[in-house]
Enzyme design. Structure first.
Site, PDB file in Angstrom:
ATOM      1  N   GLU A  19       0.837  -1.207   0.000  1.00 28.29           N
ATOM      2  CA  GLU A  19       0.000   0.000   0.000  1.00 28.29           C
ATOM      3  C   GLU A  19       0.873   1.259   0.000  1.00 28.29           C
ATOM      4  O   GLU A  19       0.529   2.265  -0.624  1.00 28.29           O
ATOM      5  CB  GLU A  19      -0.908   0.026   1.242  1.00 28.29           C
ATOM      6  CG  GLU A  19      -2.030  -0.998   1.204  1.00 28.29           C
ATOM      7  CD  GLU A  19      -3.074  -0.696   0.149  1.00 28.29           C
ATOM      8  OE1 GLU A  19      -2.712  -0.598  -1.028  1.00 28.29           O
ATOM      9  OE2 GLU A  19      -4.267  -0.585   0.504  1.00 28.29           O
ATOM     10  N   THR A  71      -5.187   7.250  -5.024  1.00 35.30           N
ATOM     11  CA  THR A  71      -5.297   7.466  -3.577  1.00 35.30           C
ATOM     12  C   THR A  71      -4.329   8.560  -3.120  1.00 35.30           C
ATOM     13  O   THR A  71      -4.691   9.426  -2.320  1.00 35.30           O
ATOM     14  CB  THR A  71      -5.030   6.144  -2.814  1.00 35.30           C
ATOM     15  OG1 THR A  71      -6.026   5.211  -3.227  1.00 35.30           O
ATOM     16  CG2 THR A  71      -5.111   6.329  -1.318  1.00 35.30           C
TER      17      THR A  71
END
Ligand code: HSE
Length: 307
Positions: free
Chosen positions: A129, A182
């Site tokens: 991530e 993101t």
């Protein structure tokens, strides 16, 4: 023990309105496929990516980075090959990078006879991530590995809590075909909140968790509120306000931005209502001329699993 496995890596909805960076859920029927095999060649080799253009160099690939973090953690001298069958589009807001990172660490751990527990796997998958969004957030990888609803009670030390969900709870997710990274949608957020906003948010978060435990659907619906992140990010999502209003009329308990968007999720009691909600979303988006995908899914209870 076989040297090769095939796994399903679920898509996930992070934040769930009131739980920015701490709450997430796994979908049962939406996700990637991944084939992972042991080799004597040290390190991770991404042999194939089907369905999306993604880097094959392990150090630049989310699954590769997460897998390498696991091998380093264990001091493992040999290696693994990973084949990724990508169904979740990157930048969709339903945990594309998390599915890859979670799938890689779960599968490698399985092939090594499970030396690590699920929280340790989440910790390693967070490295993936970090590569994808510059922030090692756990609210997608935790449900991808644990299944169901998960709460990141603490990041330091990492503490993941599984929250039971009523069986009749369904998610409807619309993914407008625009990409929101993101990393970009985090940059626009404010880093301070007021005490009044905090009070509202942790009230809703507690309410949602209580509603899930007690199967109080009204409470679940009332708690799907976010006055901190949603007002900022929703500007990037076409027809967000209309979708939110109309899905409620169609019977949804509530709705919000899925992860960092552009996907919008709604929760409903029962599949029939969830399908009606999907039709409502479809009708609204058809007027925009934008392409979109719609998914209706129960909450996935298992997370990454063998197929
Ligand atoms: N909590 C993360 C965010 C989830 O909203 O930035 C990203 O999918």
């Amino acid at each position: 023990m076989s040297n090769e496995i095939r796994v399903f890596c679920p898509a996930t909805v992070a934040n769930i309105s009131c739980g920015f960076d701490v709450l997430g859920l796994a979908l049962e029927t939406v996700g990637d496929g991944m084939v992972v095999r042991k080799t004597t060649h040290p390190g991770i080799r991404i042999t194939k990516v089907v369905g999306q253009e993604l880097p094959l160099e392990a150090e630049k690939n989310v699954a590769g980075v997460a897998g390498l973090a696991l091998l380093e953690n264990l001091g493992y001298q040999e290696g693994f090959e990973i084949e990724i069958h990508k169904k979740i589009k990157p930048g969709s807001g339903i945990g594309s990078s998390a599915a890859s990172a979670a799938g890689a660490v779960w599968a490698i751990n399985y092939l090594l006879d499970t030396p690590l527990n699920r929280t340790e796997l989440v910790n390693l998958a967070m490295q993936g991530e970090k590569l994808a969004s510059n922030v090692a957030h756990a609210d997608n990888v935790a449900p991808a590995i644990f299944g169901g609803f998960t709460l990141v009670r603490s990041y330091h030390p990492l503490d993941i809590v599984s929250i039971p969900a009523p069986k009749a709870l369904y998610a409807t997710v619309i993914h407008p075909q625009i990409e929101i990274k993101t990393a970009d949608s985090r940059k626009i957020l404010k880093t301070n909140i007021t005490l009044a906003q905090g009070i509202q948010q942790w009230g809703n978060l507690g309410g949602l968790v209580a509603g899930l435990y007690t199967h109080d659907y009204e409470l679940i619906g009332r708690s799907l509120e976010d006055h901190i992140v949603e007002p900022i990010r929703s500007i990037l999502i076409p027809e967000f306000k209309t979708v939110k209003e109309e899905v409620k009329k169609a019977g949804a308990l509530g709705s919000g931005i899925s992860g960092s968007g552009p996907s919008i999720f709604a929760l409903s009691k029962g599949e029939k209502t969830a399908q009606r909600v999907a039709q409502t979303m479809k009708d609204i988006y058809e007027t925009t001329g934008l392409d979109f995908d719609i998914h209706v899914s129960p909450i996935g209870t298992e997370g990454v699993k063998l197929i």
